[in-house]
Scaffold this motif. Structure first.
Motif, PDB file in Angstrom:
ATOM      1  N   MET A 286       2.504   0.510   3.715  1.00 33.21           N
ATOM      2  CA  MET A 286       2.327  -0.739   4.450  1.00 33.21           C
ATOM      3  C   MET A 286       2.584  -1.873   3.446  1.00 33.21           C
ATOM      4  SD  MET A 286      -0.753  -1.916   6.943  1.00 33.21           S
ATOM      5  CE  MET A 286      -2.050  -2.289   5.750  1.00 33.21           C
TER       6      MET A 286
ATOM      7  N   TRP B 206       0.877  -1.168   0.000  1.00 31.54           N
ATOM      8  CA  TRP B 206       0.000   0.000   0.000  1.00 31.54           C
ATOM      9  C   TRP B 206       0.926   1.234   0.000  1.00 31.54           C
ATOM     10  CZ3 TRP B 206      -0.915  -4.515   2.499  1.00 31.54           C
ATOM     11  CH2 TRP B 206      -2.189  -5.047   2.516  1.00 31.54           C
TER      12      TRP B 206
ATOM     13  N   CYS C 281      -5.986   6.085   5.007  1.00 38.08           N
ATOM     14  CA  CYS C 281      -4.838   5.633   4.196  1.00 38.08           C
ATOM     15  C   CYS C 281      -4.944   4.196   3.675  1.00 38.08           C
ATOM     16  CB  CYS C 281      -3.550   5.763   4.998  1.00 38.08           C
ATOM     17  SG  CYS C 281      -3.293   7.428   5.562  1.00 38.08           S
ATOM     18  N   PHE C 282      -5.501   3.297   4.460  1.00 37.71           N
ATOM     19  CA  PHE C 282      -5.537   1.881   4.040  1.00 37.71           C
ATOM     20  C   PHE C 282      -6.939   1.304   4.296  1.00 37.71           C
ATOM     21  CE2 PHE C 282      -1.444   2.651   6.382  1.00 37.71           C
ATOM     22  CZ  PHE C 282      -0.622   2.793   5.272  1.00 37.71           C
TER      23      PHE C 282
ATOM     24  N   PHE D 115      -6.204   4.614   9.481  1.00 38.11           N
ATOM     25  CA  PHE D 115      -6.347   3.512   8.519  1.00 38.11           C
ATOM     26  C   PHE D 115      -7.491   3.786   7.536  1.00 38.11           C
ATOM     27  CE2 PHE D 115      -3.606  -0.258   8.997  1.00 38.11           C
ATOM     28  CZ  PHE D 115      -2.777   0.233   9.987  1.00 38.11           C
ATOM     29  N   GLN D 116      -8.555   4.422   8.044  1.00 39.21           N
ATOM     30  CA  GLN D 116      -9.681   4.772   7.184  1.00 39.21           C
ATOM     31  C   GLN D 116      -9.213   5.692   6.061  1.00 39.21           C
ATOM     32  OE1 GLN D 116     -12.904   3.517   8.531  1.00 39.21           O
ATOM     33  NE2 GLN D 116     -13.099   3.581   6.299  1.00 39.21           N
TER      34      GLN D 116
ATOM     35  N   CYS E  22       1.516  -7.827   8.338  1.00 40.96           N
ATOM     36  CA  CYS E  22       1.513  -6.498   7.707  1.00 40.96           C
ATOM     37  C   CYS E  22       2.568  -5.660   8.423  1.00 40.96           C
ATOM     38  CB  CYS E  22       0.168  -5.808   7.885  1.00 40.96           C
ATOM     39  SG  CYS E  22      -1.219  -6.805   7.346  1.00 40.96           S
TER      40      CYS E  22
ATOM     41  N   LEU F 267       3.928  -1.832   8.800  1.00 42.31           N
ATOM     42  CA  LEU F 267       3.670  -0.419   8.513  1.00 42.31           C
ATOM     43  C   LEU F 267       4.979   0.344   8.684  1.00 42.31           C
ATOM     44  CD1 LEU F 267       1.779   2.042   8.139  1.00 42.31           C
ATOM     45  CD2 LEU F 267       1.229   1.883  10.580  1.00 42.31           C
TER      46      LEU F 267
ATOM     47  N   LEU G 252      -6.908  -3.947  15.375  1.00 41.88           N
ATOM     48  CA  LEU G 252      -6.071  -2.784  15.012  1.00 41.88           C
ATOM     49  C   LEU G 252      -5.895  -1.836  16.191  1.00 41.88           C
ATOM     50  CD1 LEU G 252      -6.999  -1.257  11.536  1.00 41.88           C
ATOM     51  CD2 LEU G 252      -4.734  -1.714  12.459  1.00 41.88           C
TER      52      LEU G 252
ATOM     53  N   SER H 273      -7.880  -2.407   4.190  1.00 35.35           N
ATOM     54  CA  SER H 273      -7.250  -3.357   5.125  1.00 35.35           C
ATOM     55  C   SER H 273      -8.010  -3.473   6.453  1.00 35.35           C
ATOM     56  CB  SER H 273      -5.802  -2.950   5.398  1.00 35.35           C
ATOM     57  OG  SER H 273      -5.756  -1.822   6.238  1.00 35.35           O
ATOM     58  N   ILE H 274      -8.878  -2.493   6.751  1.00 37.53           N
ATOM     59  CA  ILE H 274      -9.529  -2.498   8.087  1.00 37.53           C
ATOM     60  C   ILE H 274     -10.385  -3.751   8.319  1.00 37.53           C
ATOM     61  CG2 ILE H 274     -11.047  -1.261   9.709  1.00 37.53           C
ATOM     62  CD1 ILE H 274     -10.124   1.341   8.469  1.00 37.53           C
TER      63      ILE H 274
ATOM     64  N   TYR I 196      -1.797  -1.924  17.473  1.00 37.04           N
ATOM     65  CA  TYR I 196      -0.983  -0.747  17.177  1.00 37.04           C
ATOM     66  C   TYR I 196      -0.162  -0.321  18.403  1.00 37.04           C
ATOM     67  CZ  TYR I 196       0.253   3.837  15.314  1.00 37.04           C
ATOM     68  OH  TYR I 196       0.947   4.946  14.879  1.00 37.04           O
TER      69      TYR I 196
END
Ligand code: FAD
Length: 387
Positions: free
Chosen positions: A225, A218, A262-263, A259-260, A237, A239, A275, A266-267, A279
């Motif tokens: 990521m 990503w 940028c990725f 994450f919403q 994964c 990051l 997550l 993946s969520i 993290y």
């Protein structure tokens, strides 16, 4: 290997090799030296990872490429390690809108760090002339005498002497410290502003959550990521992001928000609840690039693997280059009839430029993977490369 309290005998025929560090490169090196018929002992600071319950380590899955496979093949371990991995034929680029685009590359295989180290360690033990010593942390050593001092977890010390000391003790090598005190030793280390954090993507209904035979990426310009498949159908994964960006995120809600943005795809695959927790499980880890030369001192000591050339992980070649060090050294041993003074000098002469090139390529890929991989220029170039 002699205890320092004893006088080393002058008429010793068989050369005694001490490999300091029993990680991936140290374990493979032990096989190479043992196969040549030399007496080899490995000294590893940690307890035996094959028996340890909790292993604290860095990234668990690594990309094994042609360079590393050749070295494994030489000691009969290629298939045994590759069969425990997952082939990866291409990169899979995840764009912000969730679109996935494959970009093929050469034959690579994911291998898991721990089983690979276990297998190499087990294999080294099959040679009667190889001995493994765990819980032996190198404290100090002398290049003049070839004498090393190891400290054990109960505080006792052991003094060991060898004809050849091979420093395979990783990026923060204790062996390398002695090199730094010597004249005409070149050394540089660079920490990049990015750190890395690992998150797990679990299987969905017992199957991989994404296509397994890919290195998923990503790319988001200043950060990215990646995800590599594991045999248990999870993905690891990783990051990669500047430390100050990691530090800005302090709550579970902020993780989801990030994450919403940028990725987003993946969520649901990692799981929002996981997550929020994962993290904060471990702080982001630093990445260092180390270049030095020469790799040897006289006929006594040589550095290999990350001890000689820690590289940033974006080219996926750190372990592979370390494995290649072993085969190159072995070839030079053959060429120079095990005359250590000649072998070590030749090894530095041929190996330093190649390892420095890998370090530079890794640094270049640090930008390419997160930024150029997004660009039309990159896609065009890959298209041309593939014609
Ligand atoms: P290490 O694996 O660091 O082993 C050194 C050993 O020495 C350890 O067991 C340690 O306990 C021991 N030791 C340390 N100090 C002492 C002491 N004083 N006395 C005795 N023993 C000591 N490479 C790839 O090829 N492909 C990849 O895809 C890839 N991905 C990566 C991803 C990340 C996030 C990172 C950080 C690295 C990655 N690498 C990859 C690089 C790879 O992990 C290293 O190049 C490789 O582990 C180097 O092996 P080594 O045996 O030289 O050092």
């Amino acid at each position: 290997v002699l205890n320092a309290m004893e006088e080393p005998s002058d008429n010793r025929q068989k050369k005694v090799v001490a490999v300091v560090g029993g990680g991936l490169v140290g374990a493979l090196n032990a096989c190479f030296f043992a196969k040549r018929g030399l007496d080899v002992e490995v000294f590893e600071s940690r307890e035996d990872i094959r028996q340890a319950k909790v292993v604290k380590g860095r990234s668990i899955n690594l990309a094994l490429s042609h360079r590393g496979r050749q070295a494994l093949k030489h000691v009969g371990m290629e298939e045994k390690i590759v069969s425990q991995g997952i082939p990866m034929h291409a990169r899979m680029i995840h764009s912000l809108n969730g679109k996935q685009s494959p970009i093929p590359y050469g034959k690579k295989s994911q291998v898991n760090r721990l089983p690979a180290t276990y297998k190499l360690t087990n294999h080294s033990e099959t040679y009667p002339n190889a001995k493994l010593n765990f819980d032996h942390k190198l404290q100090d050593w002398s290049a003049e005498k070839g004498l090393m001092t190891f400290v054990r977890s109960d505080g006792t010390k052991e003094h060991i002497q060898a004809d050849l000391i091979v420093g395979c003790d990783g990026a923060f090598s204790a062996i390398r410290k002695q090199f730094l005190r010597r004249s005409r030793f070149n050394y540089s280390q660079t920490y990049i502003p990015h750190g890395y954090m690992e998150l797990t993507m679990p299987p969905i209904n017992g199957e991989f959550a994404m296509k397994p035979n890919y290195l998923h990426i990503w790319p988001r310009n200043t950060f990215m990521m990646i995800a590599l498949p594991n045999l248990d159908k999870t993905f690891t994964c990783t990051l990669f992001m500047p430390f100050d960006e990691f530090e800005k995120i302090t709550t579970g809600d902020q993780v989801i928000e990030f994450f919403q943005k940028c990725f987003p795809d993946s969520i649901p695959l990692i799981g929002a609840d996981a997550l929020r927790e994962d993290y904060f499980r471990l702080p982001a880890q630093a990445m260092v690039s180390v270049k030095c030369s020469p790799y040897h001192i006289g006929d006594k000591c040589v550095l290999m693997g990350d001890a000689a050339h820690a590289v940033v992980p974006f080219y996926g070649q750190g372990m592979n280059a370390g494995f290649e060090d072993c085969i190159v050294f072995d070839e030079i041993m053959e060429q120079f009839n095990e005359d250590l003074a000649a072998v070590l000098a030749e090894y530095s002469r041929v190996r330093v430029p190649d390892d420095h090139a890998i370090a530079d390529l890794a640094m270049y890929n640090y930008v390419e993977m997160r930024a150029h991989v997004n660009s039309k220029w990159f896609l065009f170039r890959k298209h041309v490369d593939n014609i």
